[in-house]
Design a protein around this motif. Structure first.
Motif, PDB file in Angstrom:
ATOM      1  N   THR A 142      16.798 -19.184 -60.714  1.00 31.94           N
ATOM      2  CA  THR A 142      17.888 -20.147 -60.691  1.00 31.94           C
ATOM      3  C   THR A 142      17.306 -21.559 -60.803  1.00 31.94           C
ATOM      4  OG1 THR A 142      17.826 -20.426 -58.294  1.00 31.94           O
ATOM      5  CG2 THR A 142      19.201 -18.633 -59.151  1.00 31.94           C
ATOM      6  N   THR A 143      18.183 -22.534 -60.990  1.00 31.77           N
ATOM      7  CA  THR A 143      17.717 -23.920 -61.034  1.00 31.77           C
ATOM      8  C   THR A 143      16.998 -24.289 -59.747  1.00 31.77           C
ATOM      9  OG1 THR A 143      19.493 -24.593 -62.523  1.00 31.77           O
ATOM     10  CG2 THR A 143      18.438 -26.330 -61.238  1.00 31.77           C
ATOM     11  N   GLU A 144      17.555 -23.901 -58.609  1.00 36.16           N
ATOM     12  CA  GLU A 144      16.930 -24.216 -57.323  1.00 36.16           C
ATOM     13  C   GLU A 144      15.571 -23.540 -57.195  1.00 36.16           C
ATOM     14  OE1 GLU A 144      20.071 -23.201 -57.761  1.00 36.16           O
ATOM     15  OE2 GLU A 144      20.995 -25.179 -57.394  1.00 36.16           O
ATOM     16  N   GLN A 145      15.463 -22.310 -57.664  1.00 34.17           N
ATOM     17  CA  GLN A 145      14.178 -21.618 -57.611  1.00 34.17           C
ATOM     18  C   GLN A 145      13.148 -22.278 -58.535  1.00 34.17           C
ATOM     19  OE1 GLN A 145      15.676 -17.752 -58.610  1.00 34.17           O
ATOM     20  NE2 GLN A 145      15.896 -17.102 -56.470  1.00 34.17           N
ATOM     21  N   ASN A 146      13.598 -22.689 -59.723  1.00 37.88           N
ATOM     22  CA  ASN A 146      12.697 -23.406 -60.632  1.00 37.88           C
ATOM     23  C   ASN A 146      12.178 -24.690 -59.997  1.00 37.88           C
ATOM     24  OD1 ASN A 146      12.645 -21.783 -63.049  1.00 37.88           O
ATOM     25  ND2 ASN A 146      14.756 -22.394 -63.421  1.00 37.88           N
ATOM     26  N   LEU A 147      13.057 -25.422 -59.324  1.00 44.96           N
ATOM     27  CA  LEU A 147      12.646 -26.665 -58.678  1.00 44.96           C
ATOM     28  C   LEU A 147      11.649 -26.399 -57.554  1.00 44.96           C
ATOM     29  CD1 LEU A 147      16.098 -28.501 -58.569  1.00 44.96           C
ATOM     30  CD2 LEU A 147      14.148 -29.073 -60.028  1.00 44.96           C
ATOM     31  N   GLU A 148      11.848 -25.310 -56.818  1.00 43.24           N
ATOM     32  CA  GLU A 148      10.891 -24.979 -55.756  1.00 43.24           C
ATOM     33  C   GLU A 148       9.529 -24.635 -56.343  1.00 43.24           C
ATOM     34  OE1 GLU A 148      10.048 -21.929 -52.026  1.00 43.24           O
ATOM     35  OE2 GLU A 148      12.054 -21.987 -52.929  1.00 43.24           O
ATOM     36  N   VAL A 149       9.514 -23.849 -57.413  1.00 46.15           N
ATOM     37  CA  VAL A 149       8.238 -23.511 -58.061  1.00 46.15           C
ATOM     38  C   VAL A 149       7.554 -24.784 -58.543  1.00 46.15           C
ATOM     39  CG1 VAL A 149       7.166 -22.333 -60.017  1.00 46.15           C
ATOM     40  CG2 VAL A 149       8.962 -21.180 -58.698  1.00 46.15           C
ATOM     41  N   MET A 150       8.326 -25.694 -59.134  1.00 46.64           N
ATOM     42  CA  MET A 150       7.751 -26.961 -59.587  1.00 46.64           C
ATOM     43  C   MET A 150       7.116 -27.726 -58.429  1.00 46.64           C
ATOM     44  SD  MET A 150       7.845 -27.665 -62.846  1.00 46.64           S
ATOM     45  CE  MET A 150       7.378 -29.378 -62.573  1.00 46.64           C
ATOM     46  N   SER A 151       7.740 -27.693 -57.268  1.00 49.51           N
ATOM     47  CA  SER A 151       7.222 -28.440 -56.117  1.00 49.51           C
ATOM     48  C   SER A 151       5.972 -27.795 -55.538  1.00 49.51           C
ATOM     49  CB  SER A 151       8.297 -28.545 -55.022  1.00 49.51           C
ATOM     50  OG  SER A 151       8.472 -27.307 -54.355  1.00 49.51           O
ATOM     51  N   ARG A 152       5.663 -26.563 -55.958  1.00 47.96           N
ATOM     52  CA  ARG A 152       4.529 -25.833 -55.391  1.00 47.96           C
ATOM     53  C   ARG A 152       3.548 -25.377 -56.472  1.00 47.96           C
ATOM     54  NH1 ARG A 152       7.417 -21.738 -51.171  1.00 47.96           N
ATOM     55  NH2 ARG A 152       5.244 -21.296 -50.663  1.00 47.96           N
ATOM     56  N   LEU A 153       3.509 -26.127 -57.574  1.00 49.89           N
ATOM     57  CA  LEU A 153       2.649 -25.749 -58.698  1.00 49.89           C
ATOM     58  C   LEU A 153       1.188 -25.604 -58.307  1.00 49.89           C
ATOM     59  CD1 LEU A 153       3.985 -27.916 -61.675  1.00 49.89           C
ATOM     60  CD2 LEU A 153       4.115 -25.426 -61.446  1.00 49.89           C
ATOM     61  N   ALA A 154       0.709 -26.448 -57.410  1.00 49.01           N
ATOM     62  CA  ALA A 154      -0.706 -26.418 -57.054  1.00 49.01           C
ATOM     63  C   ALA A 154      -1.118 -25.069 -56.475  1.00 49.01           C
ATOM     64  CB  ALA A 154      -1.029 -27.539 -56.067  1.00 49.01           C
ATOM     65  N   GLU A 155      -0.163 -24.314 -55.927  1.00 44.00           N
ATOM     66  CA  GLU A 155      -0.494 -23.026 -55.319  1.00 44.00           C
ATOM     67  C   GLU A 155      -0.963 -22.000 -56.349  1.00 44.00           C
ATOM     68  OE1 GLU A 155       2.561 -21.657 -52.595  1.00 44.00           O
ATOM     69  OE2 GLU A 155       2.987 -23.722 -51.960  1.00 44.00           O
ATOM     70  N   PHE A 156      -0.617 -22.208 -57.621  1.00 43.05           N
ATOM     71  CA  PHE A 156      -1.049 -21.262 -58.643  1.00 43.05           C
ATOM     72  C   PHE A 156      -2.550 -21.354 -58.917  1.00 43.05           C
ATOM     73  CE2 PHE A 156       3.485 -21.555 -59.272  1.00 43.05           C
ATOM     74  CZ  PHE A 156       3.837 -20.227 -59.472  1.00 43.05           C
ATOM     75  N   LYS A 157      -3.189 -22.435 -58.470  1.00 43.70           N
ATOM     76  CA  LYS A 157      -4.641 -22.540 -58.620  1.00 43.70           C
ATOM     77  C   LYS A 157      -5.356 -21.465 -57.812  1.00 43.70           C
ATOM     78  CE  LYS A 157      -4.942 -26.885 -57.419  1.00 43.70           C
ATOM     79  NZ  LYS A 157      -5.529 -28.220 -57.131  1.00 43.70           N
ATOM     80  N   SER A 158      -4.682 -20.938 -56.782  1.00 42.36           N
ATOM     81  CA  SER A 158      -5.311 -19.916 -55.949  1.00 42.36           C
ATOM     82  C   SER A 158      -5.602 -18.638 -56.713  1.00 42.36           C
ATOM     83  CB  SER A 158      -4.417 -19.601 -54.736  1.00 42.36           C
ATOM     84  OG  SER A 158      -3.217 -18.968 -55.139  1.00 42.36           O
ATOM     85  N   LEU A 159      -4.999 -18.467 -57.891  1.00 38.35           N
ATOM     86  CA  LEU A 159      -5.266 -17.280 -58.709  1.00 38.35           C
ATOM     87  C   LEU A 159      -6.626 -17.353 -59.386  1.00 38.35           C
ATOM     88  CD1 LEU A 159      -1.716 -16.882 -60.308  1.00 38.35           C
ATOM     89  CD2 LEU A 159      -2.745 -15.391 -58.573  1.00 38.35           C
ATOM     90  N   GLY A 160      -7.211 -18.545 -59.458  1.00 41.66           N
ATOM     91  CA  GLY A 160      -8.542 -18.678 -60.020  1.00 41.66           C
ATOM     92  C   GLY A 160      -8.604 -18.683 -61.528  1.00 41.66           C
ATOM     93  N   HIS A 161      -7.485 -18.984 -62.191  1.00 39.55           N
ATOM     94  CA  HIS A 161      -7.430 -19.018 -63.650  1.00 39.55           C
ATOM     95  C   HIS A 161      -6.731 -20.299 -64.107  1.00 39.55           C
ATOM     96  CE1 HIS A 161      -8.767 -14.835 -64.245  1.00 39.55           C
ATOM     97  NE2 HIS A 161      -8.139 -14.603 -63.106  1.00 39.55           N
ATOM     98  N   PRO A 162      -6.943 -20.723 -65.362  1.00 39.92           N
ATOM     99  CA  PRO A 162      -6.213 -21.890 -65.859  1.00 39.92           C
ATOM    100  C   PRO A 162      -4.707 -21.688 -65.740  1.00 39.92           C
ATOM    101  CG  PRO A 162      -7.937 -21.241 -67.406  1.00 39.92           C
ATOM    102  CD  PRO A 162      -7.847 -20.153 -66.379  1.00 39.92           C
ATOM    103  N   VAL A 163      -3.980 -22.791 -65.547  1.00 35.39           N
ATOM    104  CA  VAL A 163      -2.527 -22.735 -65.386  1.00 35.39           C
ATOM    105  C   VAL A 163      -1.865 -23.498 -66.529  1.00 35.39           C
ATOM    106  CG1 VAL A 163      -0.574 -23.312 -63.885  1.00 35.39           C
ATOM    107  CG2 VAL A 163      -2.776 -22.631 -62.874  1.00 35.39           C
ATOM    108  N   LEU A 164      -0.866 -22.862 -67.133  1.00 39.29           N
ATOM    109  CA  LEU A 164      -0.045 -23.482 -68.176  1.00 39.29           C
ATOM    110  C   LEU A 164       1.346 -23.732 -67.616  1.00 39.29           C
ATOM    111  CD1 LEU A 164       0.265 -22.627 -71.913  1.00 39.29           C
ATOM    112  CD2 LEU A 164       2.324 -22.571 -70.518  1.00 39.29           C
ATOM    113  N   LEU A 165       1.913 -24.897 -67.936  1.00 40.86           N
ATOM    114  CA  LEU A 165       3.273 -25.233 -67.502  1.00 40.86           C
ATOM    115  C   LEU A 165       4.145 -25.474 -68.717  1.00 40.86           C
ATOM    116  CD1 LEU A 165       5.284 -26.011 -65.242  1.00 40.86           C
ATOM    117  CD2 LEU A 165       4.471 -28.370 -65.478  1.00 40.86           C
ATOM    118  N   GLY A 166       5.276 -24.766 -68.783  1.00 44.50           N
ATOM    119  CA  GLY A 166       6.229 -24.942 -69.875  1.00 44.50           C
ATOM    120  C   GLY A 166       7.611 -25.268 -69.346  1.00 44.50           C
TER     121      GLY A 166
END
Length: 404
Positions: A313-337
């Motif tokens: 949902t829009t609200e879920q997308n906004l939450e993911v956007m606010s927590r983008l840095a957490e994807f670095k924990s996967l140890g791989h490059p991150v792409l944002l679209g």
């Protein structure tokens, strides 16, 4: 009365901590020991067995940190619990070493914790080889230009459907600063109509063959079909961008492995129901990473995408956007679209053609969160915004001081 010029210093990683201590004039040996003491981290573990939770709680307390667990752990009324490790980098490093000798699977936890802490530090400059073309990661945020050769894309459907228009647009994006071109021949917007692999390749074939000879940047193919991916790689493409993270077509992982092609694995799902939003997304992406690794891909060859606009949902997308840095924990490059997506339109109440400013905002936020690649329609505008953000964010704090 003596005043000491008290102020807060932002320290987000070990590099910044070491620079701040060097500025003070601290002894180099002391800096190595103290840098990790100034960095707080919260590390979440999910569904931890009760006996392991007790050990982690005890060990963290012994190190001067703590571990938050379910309130019923103390009376042994739960079989599993989520655990939040709370401590400095130094304390967590000590924990990772201490549990290596513990039973109940804690040896693996120790290795995983050490790897995660490393992934949260700023990445070093390195080269990603894309089947003969190189991308430099870690120095600046790369720009991926979107080229839709479809009649029904949500943003630019039909504009570049003819091969001449598509080639002209591709060359324009490269001139404007695109580091990668992402070519899609099937719309993936909500409510889209699926096309057959044969029709998708019929659209892709002439443009892939033409651009592989005319542009200097790597070509990424936006497809979730293994047959299309194989033909595109054979025709000269360099990267595969799978919106289903290798999890829709069972043959896709084998194709990218066979060609040793870097792959972008995006989170996606049908519907918007989640148990834990970020936990579920990261679990999906870990499964995608495992599929790629099983076929021989490693490290930077696997790029993760949070999947803004897909299964959220829009609200879920906004939450993911606010927590983008957490994807670095996967140890791989991150792409944002996020380019021109409905999250922007619904938040700002704007039609698709009026979403540039919203897109630029999300791109800059991506830079501040440490993403490696931004996928966009408007290359020149986003490149300029990202270049400005890079000049601020990637110029590490503490580098400019007397004696540097």
């Amino acid at each position: 009365m003596q005043k000491y010029g008290m102020r807060w210093v932002a320290l987000d990683n070990l590099i910044e901590a070491r620079k701040a201590l060097t500025e003070i004039g601290a002894d180099p040996g002391g800096i190595a020991h103290m840098a990790g003491k100034g960095l707080g981290r919260g590390i979440k573990l999910e569904q931890v067995p009760l006996r392991v939770a007790h050990i982690l709680k005890q060990e963290m307390l012994s190190l001067g940190g703590d571990a938050a667990v379910h309130r019923d752990v103390i009376i042994n009324k739960v079989e599993t619990t989520d655990v939040m490790l709370l401590g400095t980098v130094r304390q967590l490093e000590h924990l990772s070493a201490k549990v290596l000798a513990q039973p109940f699977g804690l040896k693996q936890l120790g290795h995983d914790l050490k790897k995660l802490l490393f992934s949260l530090e700023p990445p070093k400059s390195r080269i990603l080889t894309c089947r003969g073309k190189d991308l430099r990661l870690g120095e600046r945020t790369l720009i991926m230009g979107i080229l839709n050769i479809t009649p029904d894309s949500f943003s630019d459907g039909g504009r570049f459907f003819s091969i001449n228009d598509a080639i002209a647009q591709a060359e324009r994006m490269v001139e404007e600063g695109a580091d990668i071109l992402d070519i899609g021949a099937e719309s993936t917007r909500p409510g889209h109509f699926e096309v057959s692999a044969e029709e998708e390749w019929q659209r892709l074939e002439p443009i892939v063959k033409a651009l592989s000879e005319r542009v200097s940047v790597p070509l990424s193919i936006d497809t979730y079909k293994a047959g299309v991916a194989a033909k595109a790689l054979e025709a000269g493409a360099h990267i595969i961008n799978d919106i289903w993270g290798l999890q829709k077509d069972p043959d896709m992982a084998g194709v990218v492995g066979q060609y040793s092609a870097p792959v972008i694995v995006m989170h996606n799902q049908n519907g918007t129901a989640y148990h834990h939003l970020m936990g579920d997304i990261l679990t999906f992406l870990r499964q995608s990473i495992e599929l790629a690794e099983a076929q021989g891909l490693v490290g930077d060859q696997i790029i993760v995408d949070p999947g803004i606009g897909f299964g959220k949902t829009t609200e879920q997308n906004l939450e993911v956007m606010s927590r983008l840095a957490e994807f670095k924990s996967l140890g791989h490059p991150v792409l944002l679209g996020t380019s021109r997506k409905s999250m922007i339109g619904k938040t700002l109440n704007l039609n698709v053609e009026d979403r540039l400013e919203g897109t630029l905002t999300t791109s800059v936020l991506g830079v501040t969160a440490g993403v490696d690649i931004i996928r966009v329609h408007d290359v020149q505008e986003n490149r300029r915004a990202v270049q400005m953000a890079d000049a601020i964010v990637r110029e590490q704090r503490g580098v400019h001081y007397v004696g540097a």
